[in-house]
Design an enzyme around this catalytic site. Structure first.
Site, PDB file in Angstrom:
ATOM      1  N   CYS A 186       0.829  -1.201   0.000  1.00  0.00           N
ATOM      2  CA  CYS A 186       0.000   0.000   0.000  1.00  0.00           C
ATOM      3  C   CYS A 186       0.862   1.249   0.000  1.00  0.00           C
ATOM      4  O   CYS A 186       2.048   1.217   0.272  1.00  0.00           O
ATOM      5  CB  CYS A 186      -0.928   0.011   1.203  1.00  0.00           C
ATOM      6  SG  CYS A 186      -0.075   0.193   2.769  1.00  0.00           S
ATOM      7  N   GLY A 187       0.248   2.361  -0.267  1.00  0.00           N
ATOM      8  CA  GLY A 187       0.985   3.618  -0.289  1.00  0.00           C
ATOM      9  C   GLY A 187       0.385   4.574  -1.293  1.00  0.00           C
ATOM     10  O   GLY A 187      -0.604   4.280  -1.942  1.00  0.00           O
TER      11      GLY A 187
END
Length: 288
Positions: free
Chosen positions: A122-123
């Protein structure tokens, strides 16, 4: 190791011999819901343990807190689907953590709420994300005068690996460790199924000991260097990030824009320095 590992049956197949049925040790993965003043902020899949550090580090990376005095307390509680009162009983499975901020500290913006499962991939992405990190961070890593001997840096992966107690049993955890750049002292190491969680635990340890910003330190991670790990390091004021594996292109862009030293492919006696190489001190030819 309690809830950190679990034993499960497995069939081991060998093309050179007989297959056998045996018990195997696995790293535990469970959800942790992070709440602030009773309001849900995020759910992350993590290895149980050091949950308060994980939550504190997560709040640093989100720009909610920036120093130890901002964090008041945290308590595990029950909740829907976790065996809490709304599920019909009062069992505490320790998968919900409610954080209290210090008086006067603004609660998280509702827009920050991440009511979904985060993963190691994620990010955020894009130039806007880099600009947001530069704007939100309370610390300017570009002015940090820290430096590290390349010889010492090359030894960090072995020091990290030697301390990975759960990895030795499962082979399934990432690790993050914080070193003093000047002395090489290992300050703290944390393991987790998610590399971003391991970093949050390290940062959380620092904020609970009122050590932010982490000037003069090196963050060492066991895998690759993603944008999100660079982001978390910058938010904690860490000037040097080193990784055993590769960085992403956006991670390099963010490190360069922020004045962080980013080292990748740190293996054996070689390494790639992608930004601010002046902080990595290399012996002169024929010396040392």
């Amino acid at each position: 190791m309690g809830r950190i590992t679990a034993r499960r049956p497995v069939t081991r197949i060998s093309l050179d011999g007989a297959s056998v049925r045996r018990s195997d040790t696995l790293a535990v993965e469970e959800p942790l819901e992070i709440r602030v003043a009773g309001t849900s902020l995020a759910i992350t899949m993590r290895t149980p343990g050091h949950d308060v550090e994980l939550a504190a580090g997560f709040l640093v990376s989100e720009g909610v807190i920036a120093r130890g005095s901002d964090f008041r307390s945290a308590i595990h509680c029950g909740g829907p689907g976790t065996g809490g009162p709304l599920a019909g009983n009062t069992e505490n499975t320790y998968n919900v953590l409610d954080v209290s901020l210090a008086p006067g500290v603004a609660p998280p913006d509702p827009d920050l709420a991440r009511n979904f499962y985060t993963t190691s991939s994620c990010g955020l992405c894009g130039k806007a994300s880099i600009e947001a990190v530069e704007t939100v961070s309370s610390y300017d890593v570009s002015v940090d005068e820290a430096s590290v001997e390349a010889e010492a840096l090359a030894g960090y992966p072995d020091l990290l690996r030697a301390q990975q107690a759960v990895f030795d049993k499962t082979g399934g955890l990432h690790a993050a460790a914080l070193f003093d750049a000047a002395t090489g002292e290992l300050l703290v190491l944390r393991e987790d199924v998610g590399r971003h969680n391991a970093v949050d635990k390290v940062v959380g340890w620092a904020i609970l000991h009122d050590r932010l910003p982490l000037t003069g330190t090196v963050l060492m991670v066991s895998g690759r260097a993603s944008f999100e790990l660079v982001q978390k390091a910058i938010m904690a004021g860490i000037p040097i990030l080193s990784a055993v594996s590769a960085p992403s292109s956006l991670a390099v862009e963010l490190a360069a824009a922020s004045g962080m030293t980013l080292v990748g492919f740190l293996r054996g006696r070689t390494m790639n320095v992608y930004s601010r190489p002046d902080r990595v001190l290399v012996p002169e030819a024929g010396v040392g």
